[in-house]
Scaffold this motif. Sequence first.
Motif, PDB file in Angstrom:
ATOM      1  N   ARG A 170       4.697 -36.778 -29.505  1.00 56.76           N
ATOM      2  CA  ARG A 170       6.139 -36.591 -29.511  1.00 56.76           C
ATOM      3  C   ARG A 170       6.444 -35.149 -29.145  1.00 56.76           C
ATOM      4  NH1 ARG A 170       3.000 -34.139 -33.077  1.00 56.76           N
ATOM      5  NH2 ARG A 170       3.910 -33.602 -35.072  1.00 56.76           N
ATOM      6  N   HIS A 192       7.639 -37.598 -18.977  1.00 59.90           N
ATOM      7  CA  HIS A 192       7.656 -38.858 -19.729  1.00 59.90           C
ATOM      8  C   HIS A 192       8.445 -39.914 -18.968  1.00 59.90           C
ATOM      9  CE1 HIS A 192       6.202 -36.450 -23.103  1.00 59.90           C
ATOM     10  NE2 HIS A 192       7.165 -35.599 -22.849  1.00 59.90           N
ATOM     11  N   THR A 195       7.811 -43.415 -21.010  1.00 60.97           N
ATOM     12  CA  THR A 195       8.245 -43.387 -22.408  1.00 60.97           C
ATOM     13  C   THR A 195       8.754 -42.001 -22.729  1.00 60.97           C
ATOM     14  OG1 THR A 195       6.525 -44.998 -22.980  1.00 60.97           O
ATOM     15  CG2 THR A 195       7.571 -43.830 -24.790  1.00 60.97           C
ATOM     16  N   ARG A 197       9.411 -39.417 -25.096  1.00 59.67           N
ATOM     17  CA  ARG A 197       8.948 -39.177 -26.465  1.00 59.67           C
ATOM     18  C   ARG A 197       9.628 -37.977 -27.131  1.00 59.67           C
ATOM     19  NH1 ARG A 197       4.087 -40.007 -23.549  1.00 59.67           N
ATOM     20  NH2 ARG A 197       3.128 -42.025 -23.968  1.00 59.67           N
TER      21      ARG A 197
END
Length: 435
Positions: A170, A192, A195, A197
């Motif tokens: 993250r 990213h 995804t 994050r």
Amino acid sequence: MNIAIVGSGYVGLVTGTCFAEIGANVTCIDIDENKIKNLKLGNIPIYEPGLEAMIKRNVEAKRLNFSTDLASVMDHIDIIFIAVGTPPDEDGSADLKYVINVAQAIGANMKNYLVVVTKSTVPVGTSIKIKNTIQEQLDKRNLSIEFDVASNPEFLKEGNAIDDFMKPDRVVIGIESERAKKILTRLYKSMHLNTFRVIFMDIASAEMTKYAANSMLATRISFMNEIANLCELVGANVSMVRKGMGSDNRIGSKFLYSGCGYGGSCFPKDVKALIKIGHLNDSEMQILNAVEAVNEQQKNILFKKFQNHFGGKVKDKKVAIWGLSFKPETDDMREAPSINLMKSLLDVGCSITVYDPIAMPECKRIMGNKVKYANNMYDAVIDANTIFHVTEWKEFRLASWEAIKRSMATDPLLIDGRNVFSKEDIAGINYIRIG
């Protein structure tokens, strides 16, 4: 996007290089002229797998530059990351003088809107100090220039920093304006694509997240070290206990390994700093005080096992130490258990030969000629009574134990500070482990 990274140490150099890798134009700034000179020549001040090649690639592509002059880049940058050191002060609190110095320089030289992002590990409330410092400098210049501050703590593991940056669990960002959020979203979204994050939150929470995360990991280590020491007393095997605990998905298996204590640039410093933050806010951090105390005791565990094995008669013993850095894949020896061990062994009159694949120059800087330096792990053990396995470098795992036993003194001993080996592996050498 044009970015400046102020501070070209571990965090700054990895951050700047990785941003250049994804296409940003990056200038890494540092007041250390020798460091910048060496970086321009391709000499990297730290060891981190893959970093040197990435720096070279991005310098050649003219996306990565190095300078000592922050003012010279202020015309065209969009974001400034502050990545200077925050070493522990005498009372354990984070020393913010370098952070504030950068904020003063930004305020004294900025010409257009900027997002000023704190990458350094700083106590809650630091972004307010940065904002006020910049504004004071602008007021002195009679200028009204908009800017935003943000917090973007790093979660890099030494030895795996590039993967941690490019493929993170993250990204935590503390912001206080939609404008800053939009700019930082654009920066990180390119990393990213599948995804996103990034976790956005308020700045105080982002600043606290870094300390809380590292302190939790340190807590798990100290907890398992206490369990390991109790296992020895009651006849249990901590490796089996760890497997039983780690299979519970509420707990998980990471950071449940017992050993000879944690070290490095983050955990010791951040635990101390969070304890101090709690103290300043009338909240005594009882668990973290215990975590720190357990870790300090654990750094002496290998020496105590050595003394106990020989009934205290250890003067003039010849010992070998395998591994000096606080963890594998780095040359960092800050707060490393090997330092405590070497000092204790020297105090009782032992002669020491050390070997580490990477950290030998750093050990020479710290210990000088007080210890001997071997060319490899086999040279280190010649005529030694005892081997201390302190850092779990992979090259130690498949050692030729028959050859090692022939090289060592009579009735040799291996003290395994990382529980990597077993009695069956080591050709009849006496074996002591943790837990």
